[in-house]
Design an enzyme around this catalytic site. Structure first.
Site, PDB file in Angstrom:
ATOM      1  N   GLU A   1     -11.653  -3.688  -2.441  1.00 22.39           N
ATOM      2  CA  GLU A   1     -10.786  -2.699  -2.990  1.00 22.39           C
ATOM      3  C   GLU A   1     -10.632  -2.678  -4.392  1.00 22.39           C
ATOM      4  O   GLU A   1     -10.106  -3.714  -4.975  1.00 22.39           O
ATOM      5  CB  GLU A   1      -9.434  -2.863  -2.350  1.00 22.39           C
ATOM      6  CG  GLU A   1      -9.590  -2.653  -0.883  1.00 22.39           C
ATOM      7  CD  GLU A   1      -8.320  -3.732  -0.308  1.00 22.39           C
ATOM      8  OE1 GLU A   1      -7.044  -3.365  -0.809  1.00 22.39           O
ATOM      9  OE2 GLU A   1      -8.466  -4.499   0.666  1.00 22.39           O
TER      10      GLU A   1
ATOM     11  N   HIS B   1      -9.716   1.754   0.766  1.00 21.81           N
ATOM     12  CA  HIS B   1      -9.378   0.636   1.715  1.00 21.81           C
ATOM     13  C   HIS B   1     -10.421   0.672   2.819  1.00 21.81           C
ATOM     14  O   HIS B   1      -9.826   0.299   4.157  1.00 21.81           O
ATOM     15  CB  HIS B   1      -7.936   0.576   2.066  1.00 21.81           C
ATOM     16  CG  HIS B   1      -7.499  -0.878   2.587  1.00 21.81           C
ATOM     17  ND1 HIS B   1      -8.031  -1.273   3.653  1.00 21.81           N
ATOM     18  CD2 HIS B   1      -6.852  -1.587   1.984  1.00 21.81           C
ATOM     19  CE1 HIS B   1      -7.217  -2.482   3.819  1.00 21.81           C
ATOM     20  NE2 HIS B   1      -6.547  -2.672   2.722  1.00 21.81           N
TER      21      HIS B   1
ATOM     22  N   ASP C   1      -8.811 -13.307   1.119  1.00 23.97           N
ATOM     23  CA  ASP C   1      -7.786 -12.046   0.986  1.00 23.97           C
ATOM     24  C   ASP C   1      -7.210 -12.182  -0.533  1.00 23.97           C
ATOM     25  O   ASP C   1      -6.167 -12.811  -0.747  1.00 23.97           O
ATOM     26  CB  ASP C   1      -6.715 -12.017   2.075  1.00 23.97           C
ATOM     27  CG  ASP C   1      -6.011 -10.849   2.074  1.00 23.97           C
ATOM     28  OD1 ASP C   1      -6.296  -9.989   1.091  1.00 23.97           O
ATOM     29  OD2 ASP C   1      -5.144 -10.623   2.643  1.00 23.97           O
TER      30      ASP C   1
ATOM     31  N   HIS D   1       0.867  -1.149  -0.051  1.00 21.52           N
ATOM     32  CA  HIS D   1      -0.134   0.026   0.032  1.00 21.52           C
ATOM     33  C   HIS D   1       0.862   1.373   0.064  1.00 21.52           C
ATOM     34  O   HIS D   1       0.374   2.211   0.743  1.00 21.52           O
ATOM     35  CB  HIS D   1      -1.054  -0.014   1.157  1.00 21.52           C
ATOM     36  CG  HIS D   1      -1.979  -0.915   0.978  1.00 21.52           C
ATOM     37  ND1 HIS D   1      -2.698  -1.515  -0.080  1.00 21.52           N
ATOM     38  CD2 HIS D   1      -2.488  -1.851   2.093  1.00 21.52           C
ATOM     39  CE1 HIS D   1      -3.514  -2.347  -0.010  1.00 21.52           C
ATOM     40  NE2 HIS D   1      -3.450  -2.728   1.621  1.00 21.52           N
TER      41      HIS D   1
END
Length: 419
Positions: free
Chosen positions: A338, A187, A257, A113
């Site tokens: 996201e 996010h 994830d 990120h």
């Protein structure tokens, strides 16, 4: 909205400066009771209040009441605008135009990120504005050449626009003075039961419009392959209760994830159609999530080719996270959707191009649309109740008739033996 249009609006007075220096939230409201609190720090969605099916105002995003947890690393990117490159870059390095760049690693040897001090930890300059019944804020951040190891001075902008039709439109754009990878993403962690409930999201129903995912290594770096979701726990094309598949999805800790290749596209189609952050000119439907507890629904549309779906397995897994109003968030206490380019795209030739060059504009338009599940009216409940009664009566009549037939059969059957 492009930077040029933004400048014209500023000088015309359509955008009035507000709270540029203070780190207080910009508060957006519409006539239907929806309210969004946007912080200049990290362009963070701090609160998002929507009416439940019963009309009760419900804050559906995880976060903190003050800035300290966002700054000191306590926050797992709650509500933040992440970049310059969202998601992961393997070994925190990449090659671009014959030169190798090393960016800051903040997840072992991986850059996550945007690195140690990504866009989520920067102060954005903002201006509030209104467009008829809609209200919004435009935030702007100037990222200098070399920041976190990335080449090129980059100007990033994000517009949050809350509409009268219950949409929060998130328009992310960027321009650069030198070639650089760009992948911006929002996010936010959602809990449609209400963040104050301190519940998990495992009772949520989820559908994702995707035919493939990008499988990953143990370090959550994509392998570069594309795996069909058919006959796997990742097939969420039909609405699925999260609790039904979280364990089967595996992982350490277990849960989702992973990046989905949206809209039924193959990896090759996503790569071919990608143009500076988007595969569609207009947002297409990607995700629907609903809570049976509150009846709140979230629909997500996007122009991006990918979506990282995260079910919150790492949340409070090791260290408890205490959020707004002192609420202790449990593991699986929030989910993230996201919209993005694929993780590690800069190092993966089979993935869509993530490089932005001078003279072009990166774009990622994401729409969150809020509603409620339909409630049965009094007539519907009456018919359902009557149907249940009729079924019970029919069942009793059937078994009574069956008992009588058996009784007559026993009486009519001759007995053998001594008489």
């Amino acid at each position: 909205m492009s930077p040029a249009v933004w400048f014209l609006l500023v000088i015309s007075g359509a955008l009035q400066p507000a709270q540029t220096q203070k780190l207080e939230p910009f508060v957006l409201k519409n006539r239907n009771g929806i309210e969004a609190h946007i912080l200049p720090y990290g362009a963070i969605v701090q609160k998002l209040i929507v009416p439940s099916r019963s009309g009760s105002p419900t804050d559906i995003v995880l976060g903190f009441d003050n800035l300290t947890p966002y700054k000191d690393g306590t926050s797992p990117y709650f509500g933040a605008l992440v970049g310059r490159v969202a998601n992961r870059i393997a070994e925190a390095k990449f090659e671009l135009d014959g030169e190798v760049y090393h960016v800051s690693a903040n997840e072992n040897i991986t850059s996550l990120h945007g690195g140690k001090v990504g866009f989520s930890k920067r102060v954005w300059k903002g201006h509030g504005f209104s467009e008829g019944e809609d209200s919004g804020v435009m935030l702007r951040y100037e990222s200098p050449d070399g920041e976190e190891g990335y080449p090129g001075s980059l100007t990033a902008t994000v517009i949050y626009l809350l509409t009268a039709s219950n949409e929060l439109r998130i328009s992310m754009e960027a321009s650069t003075l030198a070639a650089t990878p760009v992948n911006l993403a929002q996010h936010t962690y959602f809990n449609l039961n209400g963040q104050q409930m301190a519940s998990t999201v495992l009772n949520h129903d989820v559908s994702i419009n995707a035919a493939y995912v990008t499988p990953v290594t143990n370090q959550l770096i994509p392998t570069g392959a594309f795996m069909p979701v058919v006959a796997t726990p990742y097939d969420l094309n039909n609405s699925t209760r999260l609790s039904h598949h979280v364990q089967q999805a595996g992982g350490l800790p277990e849960g989702y994830d992973i990046n989905y290749v949206l809209f039924g596209l193959t990896g090759e189609e996503a790569k071919e159609n990608m143009l500076y952050g988007k595969v569609w000119d207009e947002p297409q439907h990607a995700v629907t999530v609903s809570s049976p507890t509150t009846g709140i629904t979230l629909e997500v549309d996007t122009t991006s080719p990918g979506l990282q779906f995260y079910s919150g397995g790492l949340l409070s897994a090791d260290t408890p996270v205490t959020g707004k109003a002192g609420v202790d968030y449990p593991q699986f206490g929030g989910f993230a959707v996201e919209t993005q380019n694929f993780p590690n795209a800069i190092n993966t030739p089979s993935f869509p191009d993530s490089v932005l060059r001078p003279g072009h504009t990166y774009q990622n338009l994401c729409i969150w649309r809020f509603g409620t599940l339909p409630r049965q009216n009094r007539t519907q409940r009456l018919f359902v109740g009557l149907a249940v009664v009729l079924i019970l009566v029919a069942a009793v009549a059937f078994y009574t008739q069956l008992y009588n037939v058996n009784s007559r059969y026993r009486l009519q059957t001759p007995r053998y033996g001594k008489t």
